[in-house]
Design an enzyme around this catalytic site. Structure first.
Site, PDB file in Angstrom:
ATOM      1  N   HIS A 191      -9.801   2.077   5.199  1.00  9.71           N
ATOM      2  CA  HIS A 191      -8.544   2.238   5.937  1.00  9.71           C
ATOM      3  C   HIS A 191      -8.753   3.255   7.053  1.00  9.71           C
ATOM      4  O   HIS A 191      -9.509   4.211   6.889  1.00  9.71           O
ATOM      5  CB  HIS A 191      -7.440   2.702   4.965  1.00  9.71           C
ATOM      6  CG  HIS A 191      -6.071   2.587   5.567  1.00  9.71           C
ATOM      7  ND1 HIS A 191      -5.608   3.500   6.487  1.00  9.71           N
ATOM      8  CD2 HIS A 191      -5.088   1.678   5.408  1.00  9.71           C
ATOM      9  CE1 HIS A 191      -4.383   3.142   6.863  1.00  9.71           C
ATOM     10  NE2 HIS A 191      -4.045   2.032   6.220  1.00  9.71           N
ATOM     11  N   GLY A 234       2.126   2.569  11.060  1.00 14.52           N
ATOM     12  CA  GLY A 234       3.169   3.564  10.848  1.00 14.52           C
ATOM     13  C   GLY A 234       3.958   3.912  12.099  1.00 14.52           C
ATOM     14  O   GLY A 234       4.694   4.898  12.122  1.00 14.52           O
ATOM     15  N   GLY A 237       2.451  -0.972   4.561  1.00 15.23           N
ATOM     16  CA  GLY A 237       2.547   0.433   4.171  1.00 15.23           C
ATOM     17  C   GLY A 237       4.001   0.841   4.012  1.00 15.23           C
ATOM     18  O   GLY A 237       4.630   0.595   2.968  1.00 15.23           O
ATOM     19  N   ASN A 296       0.861  -1.186   0.000  1.00 13.02           N
ATOM     20  CA  ASN A 296       0.000   0.000   0.000  1.00 13.02           C
ATOM     21  C   ASN A 296       0.900   1.240   0.000  1.00 13.02           C
ATOM     22  O   ASN A 296       1.455   1.609   1.027  1.00 13.02           O
ATOM     23  CB  ASN A 296      -0.889  -0.033   1.254  1.00 13.02           C
ATOM     24  CG  ASN A 296      -1.740   1.213   1.382  1.00 13.02           C
ATOM     25  OD1 ASN A 296      -1.858   2.006   0.447  1.00 13.02           O
ATOM     26  ND2 ASN A 296      -2.341   1.394   2.555  1.00 13.02           N
ATOM     27  N   TRP A 297       1.013   1.845  -1.172  1.00  7.76           N
ATOM     28  CA  TRP A 297       1.923   2.990  -1.309  1.00  7.76           C
ATOM     29  C   TRP A 297       1.332   4.303  -0.787  1.00  7.76           C
ATOM     30  O   TRP A 297       2.003   5.332  -0.790  1.00  7.76           O
ATOM     31  CB  TRP A 297       2.319   3.175  -2.785  1.00  7.76           C
ATOM     32  CG  TRP A 297       3.242   2.120  -3.321  1.00  7.76           C
ATOM     33  CD1 TRP A 297       3.951   1.193  -2.595  1.00  7.76           C
ATOM     34  CD2 TRP A 297       3.567   1.877  -4.702  1.00  7.76           C
ATOM     35  NE1 TRP A 297       4.694   0.399  -3.438  1.00  7.76           N
ATOM     36  CE2 TRP A 297       4.480   0.794  -4.731  1.00  7.76           C
ATOM     37  CE3 TRP A 297       3.184   2.463  -5.900  1.00  7.76           C
ATOM     38  CZ2 TRP A 297       5.006   0.306  -5.924  1.00  7.76           C
ATOM     39  CZ3 TRP A 297       3.704   1.964  -7.088  1.00  7.76           C
ATOM     40  CH2 TRP A 297       4.603   0.902  -7.098  1.00  7.76           C
ATOM     41  N   LYS A 298       0.059   4.269  -0.410  1.00  7.45           N
ATOM     42  CA  LYS A 298      -0.605   5.484   0.091  1.00  7.45           C
ATOM     43  C   LYS A 298      -0.339   6.659  -0.855  1.00  7.45           C
ATOM     44  O   LYS A 298      -0.331   6.481  -2.073  1.00  7.45           O
ATOM     45  CB  LYS A 298      -0.174   5.768   1.531  1.00  7.45           C
ATOM     46  CG  LYS A 298      -0.435   4.565   2.454  1.00  7.45           C
ATOM     47  CD  LYS A 298      -0.264   4.868   3.920  1.00  7.45           C
ATOM     48  CE  LYS A 298      -0.522   3.605   4.735  1.00  7.45           C
ATOM     49  NZ  LYS A 298      -0.394   3.813   6.175  1.00  7.45           N
ATOM     50  N   GLU A 356      -5.994  -4.072  11.355  1.00  8.88           N
ATOM     51  CA  GLU A 356      -4.954  -3.052  11.518  1.00  8.88           C
ATOM     52  C   GLU A 356      -5.214  -2.237  12.787  1.00  8.88           C
ATOM     53  O   GLU A 356      -5.931  -1.229  12.755  1.00  8.88           O
ATOM     54  CB  GLU A 356      -4.956  -2.106  10.310  1.00  8.88           C
ATOM     55  CG  GLU A 356      -4.677  -2.787   8.991  1.00  8.88           C
ATOM     56  CD  GLU A 356      -4.006  -1.845   8.005  1.00  8.88           C
ATOM     57  OE1 GLU A 356      -3.017  -2.259   7.389  1.00  8.88           O
ATOM     58  OE2 GLU A 356      -4.444  -0.681   7.881  1.00  8.88           O
TER      59      GLU A 356
HETATM   60  P1  PGA Z   1       2.415   0.596   7.939  1.00  6.50           P
HETATM   61  O1  PGA Z   1       0.975   0.883   7.298  1.00  6.50           O
HETATM   62  O2  PGA Z   1       2.887  -0.692   7.362  1.00  6.50           O
HETATM   63  O3  PGA Z   1       3.232   1.795   7.533  1.00  6.50           O
HETATM   64  O4  PGA Z   1       2.217   0.519   9.420  1.00  6.50           O
HETATM   65  C1  PGA Z   1       0.057  -0.170   7.162  1.00  6.50           C
HETATM   66  C2  PGA Z   1      -1.242   0.384   6.657  1.00  6.50           C
HETATM   67  O5  PGA Z   1      -1.567   1.528   6.960  1.00  6.50           O
HETATM   68  O6  PGA Z   1      -1.953  -0.310   5.912  1.00  6.50           O
END
Ligand code: PGA
Length: 237
Positions: free
Chosen positions: A104, A165, A218, A15-17, A159
């Site tokens: 999300h 993050g 992410g 997930n590159w956001k 999650e």
């Molecule tokens: P992260 O994000 O791996 O940076 O914790 C995961 C997500 O938000 O799907």
């Protein structure tokens, strides 16, 4: 007959956001695909921002290695309606997208997405042959999902907020407990992914758990080499 949800392949979604420009997408794909070897144990999907979906698709077409495409969201509104700025499930399916991340926590928090919106988005996906990957932070959010036909099992990404993050992933024991509880609510053939600070050093703590069917990644998906290492750890090659 085995379907995708009941077989043992682990699903790993990058997930590159809100990251990457055209050049960055190309560089990532060039580097990743030079390393990547498809393995029986794993399925990979890349989730770029909408403007880059077509570019990833073009690579996917050129490269027969079986990367799948995921989108980071979808409109809850029907295709060909008057909703400026939206992207429909029909348009995503037309671009070769297979999975759609829905609900999300960043969208719930920053865009006011409600459980009702999320259920509408799931419906749009299922009407158009897309597989929703619904993010939940807890069992209350899992409970709020409208039951769907058994023939179209859901993929849920568990999650926990504090793990996203933060560099502080949930414990494997807690993750397994939650994965089993989610399957208890939504059905045994629900696929449950873990998400939250998963990286190449900890990913197999989750993918080796009974009841956990993959990971939503992410930060650790942004660098192609780091993601490659993560994929190798899960595939065990
Ligand atoms: P992260 O994000 O791996 O940076 O914790 C995961 C997500 O938000 O799907």
């Amino acid at each position: 007959m085995k379907n995708e949800q009941t077989n043992n392949k682990k699903l790993v979604i990058a997930n590159w956001k809100l990251h990457k420009t055209t050049a960055g997408v190309k560089k990532w794909l060039d580097q990743f695909l030079a390393e990547y070897q498809p393995a029986d144990a794993i399925k990979i999907a890349i989730s770029p921002s909408f403007p880059h979906v077509a570019a990833v698709r073009a690579y996917k077409t050129l490269d027969p290695k079986g990367l799948e495409l995921a989108a980071q969201d979808v409109s809850r509104f029907k295709h060909a309606s008057a909703h400026t700025g939206e992207v429909s499930a029909v348009q995503l399916a037309d671009l070769g997208v297979k999975y759609v991340i829905i609900g999300h926590s960043e969208r719930r928090r920053d865009f006011g997405e409600t459980n009702e919106n999320i259920n509408e988005k799931i419906a749009r996906c299922l009407e158009n042959g897309l597989q929703p990957v619904v993010c939940v932070r807890n069992l209350t959010e899992a409970d709020a999902l409208i039951p769907i036909p058994n023939t179209q099992p859901l993929t849920i990404a568990y999650e926990p907020l504090e793990a996203i993050g933060s560099g502080q992933p949930a414990s494997p024991a807690e993750t397994q407990k939650m994965a089993l509880a989610i399957k208890g609510i939504l059905g045994e053939n629900t696929r449950v992914l873990y998400g939250g600070s998963a990286d190449s050093s900890n990913v197999t703590n989750y993918t080796n758990l009974d009841g956990v069917n993959g990971v939503l990644v992410g930060s650790a998906s942004l660098d192609s080499m780091g993601f490659s290492k993560l994929v190798k750890a899960v595939s065990n090659y």
